[in-house]
Design a protein around this motif. Structure first.
Motif, short mmCIF file in Angstrom:
data_model
loop_
_atom_site.label_atom_id
_atom_site.label_comp_id
_atom_site.label_asym_id
_atom_site.label_seq_id
_atom_site.Cartn_x
_atom_site.Cartn_y
_atom_site.Cartn_z
N LEU A 6 0.83 -1.22 0.00
CA LEU A 6 0.00 0.00 0.00
C LEU A 6 0.86 1.26 0.00
N SER A 7 1.94 1.21 0.75
CA SER A 7 2.87 2.34 0.79
C SER A 7 3.52 2.56 -0.58
N ARG A 8 3.85 1.48 -1.25
CA ARG A 8 4.46 1.57 -2.59
C ARG A 8 3.45 2.14 -3.60
N VAL A 9 2.20 1.73 -3.52
CA VAL A 9 1.17 2.29 -4.40
C VAL A 9 1.09 3.80 -4.19
N GLU A 10 1.03 4.22 -2.94
CA GLU A 10 0.95 5.66 -2.63
C GLU A 10 2.18 6.40 -3.15
N HIS A 11 3.36 5.81 -2.96
CA HIS A 11 4.59 6.44 -3.43
C HIS A 11 4.56 6.61 -4.95
N CYS A 12 4.07 5.60 -5.67
CA CYS A 12 3.98 5.69 -7.13
C CYS A 12 3.04 6.81 -7.56
N TYR A 13 1.94 6.97 -6.83
CA TYR A 13 1.02 8.07 -7.13
C TYR A 13 1.67 9.42 -6.88
N GLN A 14 2.41 9.52 -5.79
CA GLN A 14 3.08 10.79 -5.48
C GLN A 14 4.13 11.11 -6.54
N GLN A 15 4.86 10.10 -7.01
CA GLN A 15 5.84 10.33 -8.09
C GLN A 15 5.14 10.88 -9.34
N ALA A 16 4.00 10.28 -9.69
CA ALA A 16 3.26 10.72 -10.87
C ALA A 16 2.74 12.14 -10.69
N GLU A 17 2.28 12.46 -9.48
CA GLU A 17 1.77 13.81 -9.23
C GLU A 17 2.88 14.85 -9.33
N THR A 18 4.06 14.51 -8.85
CA THR A 18 5.20 15.41 -8.97
C THR A 18 5.59 15.59 -10.43
N PHE A 19 5.62 14.50 -11.16
CA PHE A 19 6.02 14.53 -12.57
C PHE A 19 5.03 15.32 -13.43
N PHE A 20 3.74 15.04 -13.26
CA PHE A 20 2.72 15.68 -14.10
C PHE A 20 2.14 16.96 -13.51
N LYS A 21 2.55 17.29 -12.27
CA LYS A 21 2.09 18.51 -11.60
C LYS A 21 0.57 18.59 -11.54
N ARG A 22 -0.03 17.48 -11.14
CA ARG A 22 -1.48 17.41 -10.94
C ARG A 22 -1.79 16.24 -10.01
N SER A 23 -3.00 16.23 -9.47
CA SER A 23 -3.37 15.14 -8.55
C SER A 23 -4.10 14.03 -9.30
N PHE A 24 -4.09 12.85 -8.72
CA PHE A 24 -4.76 11.68 -9.29
C PHE A 24 -5.62 11.03 -8.22
N VAL A 25 -6.76 10.53 -8.64
CA VAL A 25 -7.67 9.83 -7.73
C VAL A 25 -7.04 8.48 -7.37
N ARG A 26 -7.01 8.19 -6.07
CA ARG A 26 -6.42 6.94 -5.60
C ARG A 26 -7.41 5.79 -5.82
N PRO A 27 -6.88 4.60 -6.15
CA PRO A 27 -7.76 3.45 -6.39
C PRO A 27 -8.03 2.66 -5.10
N GLU A 28 -9.02 1.82 -5.18
CA GLU A 28 -9.20 0.77 -4.17
C GLU A 28 -8.13 -0.28 -4.46
N VAL A 29 -7.50 -0.82 -3.43
CA VAL A 29 -6.46 -1.83 -3.62
C VAL A 29 -6.90 -3.11 -2.94
N SER A 30 -6.78 -4.22 -3.68
CA SER A 30 -7.21 -5.51 -3.15
C SER A 30 -6.15 -6.57 -3.41
N PHE A 31 -6.15 -7.58 -2.56
CA PHE A 31 -5.25 -8.73 -2.71
C PHE A 31 -6.03 -9.95 -3.16
N LYS A 32 -7.08 -9.73 -3.93
CA LYS A 32 -7.94 -10.83 -4.36
C LYS A 32 -7.68 -11.18 -5.82
N LEU A 33 -6.49 -11.71 -6.08
CA LEU A 33 -6.14 -12.13 -7.43
C LEU A 33 -5.37 -13.43 -7.32
N ARG A 34 -5.77 -14.41 -8.12
CA ARG A 34 -5.08 -15.69 -8.12
C ARG A 34 -4.67 -16.03 -9.54
#
Length: 164
Positions: A6-34
């Motif tokens: 979850l921390s890595r997802v947030e960090h990736c969003y923050q990197q993108a926001e810094t790069f593109f100089k805009r905010s992004f809507v955060r997603p729901e994150v799930s561990f339900k994939l097999r």
């Protein structure tokens, strides 16, 4: 759920926001994939799903590659809309420009394939053996017919099953 992921997802969003100089809507994150996929981005639902087994077995690379890969899909969708190719130029721009990673489409993690039942069907050819999945076998029991492409005969269930 893993706090590291979850921390890595947030960090990736923050990197993108810094790069593109805009905010992004955060997603729901799930561990339900097999299965064989390490991660999936459900763009219209704004949801990321990750494979917990592959995460446990490949933790460092998963955090370094898989998480940014899936977040890049979400960012590309928010920036460029729904008509872009999943691994097209826009997604590759984000992988290279924002995350400074090679835009690899697929992971190389070892995946344990689960055992499945195969229902054995035959035609009149000498080597005409066809292992059917449970789903296809069920369709036959509901009246669907399958034919051999060589001899054109109907494929018939032998009564045999194999566990593969």
């Amino acid at each position: 759920m893993s706090e590291h992921l979850l921390s890595r997802v947030e960090h990736c969003y923050q990197q993108a926001e810094t790069f593109f100089k805009r905010s992004f809507v955060r997603p729901e994150v799930s561990f339900k994939l097999r299965g064989q996929k390490a991660g999936v981005a459900h763009l219209t639902e704004n949801k990321l799903r990750f494979n917990p087994q592959l995460y446990r077995e490949n933790r460092d690379d998963f955090l370094k590659q898989t998480v940014p890969h899936e977040v890049a899909h979400m960012i590309a969708h928010q920036l460029f809309g729904a008509k872009i190719q999943p691994h097209g130029d826009e997604w590759q721009l984000i992988m290279r420009g924002v995350y400074e990673l090679a835009p690899n489409r697929c992971h190389t993690y070892a995946v344990q394939r689960r055992k499945v039942n195969r229902f054995i069907y035959r035609c009149s050819c000498p080597d005409g053996e066809f292992p059917f999945s449970a789903q296809r076998h069920a369709l036959v029991s509901k009246g669907r017919r399958y034919y051999c492409r060589r001899c054109k005969a109907t494929l018939n269930f032998t009564g045999e099953q194999r566990h593969e």
